[in-house]
Write a protein that holds these residues in place. Structure first.
Motif, PDB file in Angstrom:
ATOM      1  N   SER A  17       0.861  -1.183   0.000  1.00 61.00           N
ATOM      2  CA  SER A  17       0.000   0.000   0.000  1.00 61.00           C
ATOM      3  C   SER A  17       0.904   1.242   0.000  1.00 61.00           C
ATOM      4  O   SER A  17       1.642   1.458   0.967  1.00 61.00           O
ATOM      5  N   SER A  19      -0.299   0.254  -4.081  1.00 60.90           N
ATOM      6  CA  SER A  19      -0.086  -1.005  -4.793  1.00 60.90           C
ATOM      7  C   SER A  19       1.247  -1.001  -5.538  1.00 60.90           C
ATOM      8  O   SER A  19       1.831   0.050  -5.802  1.00 60.90           O
ATOM      9  N   ILE A 107       0.596  -4.224   4.262  1.00 61.04           N
ATOM     10  CA  ILE A 107      -0.582  -4.369   5.108  1.00 61.04           C
ATOM     11  C   ILE A 107      -1.228  -5.732   4.875  1.00 61.04           C
ATOM     12  O   ILE A 107      -1.114  -6.316   3.792  1.00 61.04           O
ATOM     13  N   ILE A 108      -1.891  -6.229   5.901  1.00 63.61           N
ATOM     14  CA  ILE A 108      -2.582  -7.507   5.800  1.00 63.61           C
ATOM     15  C   ILE A 108      -3.831  -7.328   4.935  1.00 63.61           C
ATOM     16  O   ILE A 108      -4.593  -6.377   5.108  1.00 63.61           O
ATOM     17  N   TYR A 109      -4.036  -8.235   3.996  1.00 59.68           N
ATOM     18  CA  TYR A 109      -5.220  -8.180   3.142  1.00 59.68           C
ATOM     19  C   TYR A 109      -6.490  -8.310   3.998  1.00 59.68           C
ATOM     20  O   TYR A 109      -6.501  -8.991   5.033  1.00 59.68           O
ATOM     21  N   ASN A 110      -7.549  -7.677   3.536  1.00 59.52           N
ATOM     22  CA  ASN A 110      -8.806  -7.664   4.288  1.00 59.52           C
ATOM     23  C   ASN A 110      -9.418  -9.053   4.487  1.00 59.52           C
ATOM     24  O   ASN A 110     -10.180  -9.266   5.431  1.00 59.52           O
ATOM     25  N   ASP A 111      -9.093  -9.984   3.599  1.00 52.02           N
ATOM     26  CA  ASP A 111      -9.716 -11.307   3.684  1.00 52.02           C
ATOM     27  C   ASP A 111      -8.973 -12.279   4.596  1.00 52.02           C
ATOM     28  O   ASP A 111      -9.375 -13.429   4.748  1.00 52.02           O
ATOM     29  N   VAL A 113      -7.716 -12.050   8.205  1.00 53.60           N
ATOM     30  CA  VAL A 113      -8.034 -12.279   9.621  1.00 53.60           C
ATOM     31  C   VAL A 113      -9.311 -13.093   9.823  1.00 53.60           C
ATOM     32  O   VAL A 113      -9.322 -14.021  10.642  1.00 53.60           O
ATOM     33  N   PRO A 114     -10.411 -12.799   9.103  1.00 55.05           N
ATOM     34  CA  PRO A 114     -11.618 -13.612   9.312  1.00 55.05           C
ATOM     35  C   PRO A 114     -11.389 -15.106   9.065  1.00 55.05           C
ATOM     36  O   PRO A 114     -11.910 -15.949   9.799  1.00 55.05           O
ATOM     37  N   HIS A 148      -3.372 -14.316  16.004  1.00 54.13           N
ATOM     38  CA  HIS A 148      -4.031 -15.097  14.952  1.00 54.13           C
ATOM     39  C   HIS A 148      -3.207 -16.296  14.493  1.00 54.13           C
ATOM     40  O   HIS A 148      -3.771 -17.241  13.924  1.00 54.13           O
ATOM     41  N   ARG A 208      -3.539 -14.411  -6.273  1.00 58.82           N
ATOM     42  CA  ARG A 208      -4.274 -13.140  -6.168  1.00 58.82           C
ATOM     43  C   ARG A 208      -4.180 -12.314  -7.448  1.00 58.82           C
ATOM     44  O   ARG A 208      -5.107 -11.579  -7.786  1.00 58.82           O
ATOM     45  N   ASP A 223      -8.214 -16.088  -3.550  1.00 57.56           N
ATOM     46  CA  ASP A 223      -8.070 -15.284  -2.338  1.00 57.56           C
ATOM     47  C   ASP A 223      -8.286 -16.190  -1.137  1.00 57.56           C
ATOM     48  O   ASP A 223      -8.589 -17.379  -1.264  1.00 57.56           O
TER      49      ASP A 223
END
Length: 235
Positions: A17, A19, A107-111, A113-114, A148, A208, A223
């Motif tokens: 970030s 990109s 940065i950690i991708y948004n997908d 941690v869940p 995590h 990705r 992803d």
């Protein structure tokens, strides 16, 4: 039965970030070079494959300043070549220096941690495997992954990079399981997929950037959201 899942870091759990396309475009602009987003992604695919091969022969952490500079001249040349632009190595080296001067963060991708939370809820051991010349605990802290992931293993600690087996063996030891009870997820065919296979670990390729359409050497996901389904098929 799968008991542990290991993850590569860059390109798998974390990305740039701004990109990589934005960074490269800004750097190349001063040299009169225009890149395409698709070409930049393809270029990075070729450049990262080159890095995998070179790391397996002579790790970057062991190279002197001149050797490192020569490596990144060729690395950058391949990135730019993805957009059908040819530059000489000297120019590529100058562009790489400009790239390095542009502020960015990983940065950690948004997908991510869940999915990690759901996997932990299944009592799976989760680990990070990275060819970074830093301690694993430092990476977990930097990316706020300590809660995590159960552990991290790096080439700095083991003295061996993926695709060589020692770093995978160290992960298996930390996880307390066998290769056939483990999965490794990564974005590089050489270091991640082939490295895991050599260590007797099931590989999953995360693509990705869409550089590996048609690859069928192992399960391929676009992803992290697709990982759980892939694990069900392996398990």
């Amino acid at each position: 039965m799968i008991k542990a899942v290991f993850f590569d870091l860059y390109g798998t759990l974390a990305g740039f970030s701004p990109s990589r396309f934005e960074i490269q475009s800004q750097a190349c602009k001063g040299f009169g070079i225009t890149l395409t987003e698709k070409g930049t992604l393809q270029g990075y695919g070729e450049a990262d494959s080159y890095m995998t091969v070179q790391n397996s022969i002579n790790p970057l952490r062991n190279r002197n300043e001149l050797e490192t500079h020569e490596f990144f001249q060729e690395y950058e040349r391949r990135v730019i070549a993805g957009s059908k632009v040819d530059v000489d190595l000297e120019t590529a080296g100058q562009i790489w220096k400009t790239v390095r001067s542009i502020p960015y963060e990983m940065i950690i991708y948004n997908d991510v941690v869940p999915v990690l939370e759901r996997l932990k809820g299944r009592s799976l051991r989760l680990g990070l495997l990275s060819n970074m010349n830093k301690p694993g605990s430092e990476l977990l802290d930097k990316f706020a992954l300590t809660e995590h992931l159960d552990f991290a293993v790096t080439s700095h600690e083991v003295g061996s990079e993926k695709p060589h087996s020692p770093i995978f063996s160290a992960a298996l030891e930390r996880a307390g399981c066998l290769g056939r009870e483990s999965v490794h997820v990564g974005d590089q065919i050489g270091s991640d997929v082939q490295g895991a296979e050599k260590a007797g670990i099931f590989p999953v390729l995360i693509d990705r950037d869409g550089n590996h359409h048609g690859y069928d050497g192992c399960p391929r996901i676009g992803d992290m959201a697709e990982l759980e389904e892939a694990l069900e098929k392996i398990d």
